[in-house]
Design a protein around this motif. Structure first.
Motif, PDB file in Angstrom:
ATOM      1  N   SER A   1       0.822  -1.203   0.000  1.00  9.88           N
ATOM      2  CA  SER A   1       0.000   0.000   0.000  1.00  9.88           C
ATOM      3  C   SER A   1       0.859   1.257   0.000  1.00  9.88           C
ATOM      4  O   SER A   1       1.833   1.350   0.744  1.00  9.88           O
ATOM      5  CB  SER A   1      -0.915  -0.017   1.227  1.00  9.88           C
ATOM      6  N   ALA A   2       0.476   2.186  -0.854  1.00 11.06           N
ATOM      7  CA  ALA A   2       1.203   3.455  -0.949  1.00 11.06           C
ATOM      8  C   ALA A   2       0.797   4.374   0.189  1.00 11.06           C
ATOM      9  O   ALA A   2       1.546   5.254   0.575  1.00 11.06           O
ATOM     10  CB  ALA A   2       0.913   4.111  -2.291  1.00 11.06           C
ATOM     11  N   ARG A   3      -0.403   4.168   0.687  1.00 12.52           N
ATOM     12  CA  ARG A   3      -0.911   5.039   1.759  1.00 12.52           C
ATOM     13  C   ARG A   3      -0.914   4.290   3.070  1.00 12.52           C
ATOM     14  O   ARG A   3      -1.226   3.104   3.118  1.00 12.52           O
ATOM     15  CB  ARG A   3      -2.340   5.453   1.444  1.00 12.52           C
TER      16      ARG A   3
ATOM     17  N   PRO B   1       6.953  11.637   1.635  1.00 13.24           N
ATOM     18  CA  PRO B   1       5.576  11.667   2.140  1.00 13.24           C
ATOM     19  C   PRO B   1       4.630  12.482   1.249  1.00 13.24           C
ATOM     20  O   PRO B   1       3.430  12.215   1.223  1.00 13.24           O
ATOM     21  CB  PRO B   1       5.699  12.307   3.530  1.00 13.24           C
ATOM     22  N   ASP B   2       5.172  13.425   0.497  1.00 11.68           N
ATOM     23  CA  ASP B   2       4.317  14.248  -0.366  1.00 11.68           C
ATOM     24  C   ASP B   2       3.894  13.522  -1.645  1.00 11.68           C
ATOM     25  O   ASP B   2       3.015  13.988  -2.364  1.00 11.68           O
ATOM     26  CB  ASP B   2       5.064  15.523  -0.820  1.00 11.68           C
ATOM     27  N   TYR B   3       4.585  12.432  -1.954  1.00  9.25           N
ATOM     28  CA  TYR B   3       4.300  11.751  -3.225  1.00  9.25           C
ATOM     29  C   TYR B   3       4.707  10.298  -3.039  1.00  9.25           C
ATOM     30  O   TYR B   3       5.850   9.928  -3.299  1.00  9.25           O
ATOM     31  CB  TYR B   3       5.103  12.413  -4.359  1.00  9.25           C
ATOM     32  N   SER B   4       3.775   9.487  -2.599  1.00  6.13           N
ATOM     33  CA  SER B   4       4.159   8.167  -2.099  1.00  6.13           C
ATOM     34  C   SER B   4       3.809   7.020  -3.041  1.00  6.13           C
ATOM     35  O   SER B   4       4.077   5.869  -2.743  1.00  6.13           O
ATOM     36  CB  SER B   4       3.494   7.926  -0.743  1.00  6.13           C
ATOM     37  N   SER B   5       3.208   7.367  -4.181  1.00  6.10           N
ATOM     38  CA  SER B   5       2.687   6.302  -5.028  1.00  6.10           C
ATOM     39  C   SER B   5       3.650   5.957  -6.154  1.00  6.10           C
ATOM     40  O   SER B   5       3.872   6.742  -7.066  1.00  6.10           O
ATOM     41  CB  SER B   5       1.340   6.751  -5.585  1.00  6.10           C
TER      42      SER B   5
END
Ligand code: SAH
Length: 236
Positions: A80-82, A138-142
């Motif tokens: 999971s990215a989130r 953390p600003d772009y985790s995907s």
């Protein structure tokens, strides 16, 4: 080296990502791919992006549901990215890899990856023992789906290589404490004689040099060479 961990891709929309994931798996020695309700598969785009890793695609199991893909699996991680609000155990790929290898020796272990647009649903994550999260900005985790597969597959390979590595067999034993002491005494005498070390103002020089040499874990024959060098530098 074959790594028996299963990769499950849920609801993949871009067939190119399926091919790229197959390639990522093949480079790292993973072979078991399950596709849950892919939008388009088989697909020429998947085959093109697999770039010769066709055998992973050909052997891929296509399932209608995640439950079907996980049948027989005993240890399941959800990538999971989130990080969810819901508290669920989270592992990095590095922490997860040895666990996945160990569990796959006892039964099948799997890592589940989500949709490009929306990841995995809470219902799907509820079927996982823990989350696997690749630490990111953390600003772009995907990450791109296939790249996430690559990172996990790489960590699995590193962990498998580590398990396979024979115990460090030293060709030469480390120098004994007394040999090291004789070397340091010899070094100190030489440095004083050369005028480099002032015994009246030593300024921790020997301590610093000890720390430097000790960090290298000197072996017996290496200390012998160093002593030989010091002897050769002594005035005749
Ligand atoms: N927009 C989606 C991300 C989809 S990326 C979301 O917010 O959930 C597609 C899949 O790649 C994800 O479902 C996950 O399985 C995997 N993935 C992408 N980035 C990841 C990361 N940082 N850690 C773990 N898995 C990741």
């Amino acid at each position: 080296m074959r790594i028996p961990v299963r990769v499950v891709l849920v609801g993949t929309t871009h067939p190119g990502n399926i091919g790229a994931a197959a390639r990522a798996m093949r480079t790292m020695g993973l072979e078991r791919l399950s596709l849950v309700a892919p939008l388009e598969f088989p697909s020429p785009q998947a085959t093109a992006r697999a770039a010769g890793a066709d055998q992973v695609l050909e052997a891929a199991q296509v399932c209608a549901t995640l439950d079907e893909a996980l049948a027989g699996c005993r240890f399941v991680l959800g990538a999971s990215a989130r990080l969810r609000a819901l508290q669920w155990p989270v592992m990095t790929p590095r922490e997860a890899a040895p666990r996945l290898l160990a569990e796959s020796a006892a039964g099948e272990a799997a890592v589940v990856f989500g949709r490009e647009s929306s990841g995995l649903t809470n219902d799907e994550l509820a079927r996982c023992h823990a989350l696997l999260h690749i630490p990111t900005n953390p600003d772009y985790s995907s990450l791109n789906l296939a790249m996430a597969v690559q990172v996990v597959a790489y960590e699995l390979r590193l962990a498998a290589l580590e398990e396979d590595a024979p115990e460090q067999d030293r060709s030469d034993p480390l120098a004994a404490a007394e040999e090291l002491e004789r070397f340091y005494e010899h070094l100190e005498r030489t440095l004083v004689a050369a005028g480099f070390l002032n015994p009246a103002n030593p300024r921790h020089l020997m301590l610093r040099l000890r720390r430097l040499f000790n960090r290298a874990l000197p072996e017996e024959n290496e200390v012998r060479i160093l002593r030989g060098i010091l002897s050769a530098l002594e005035p005749r």
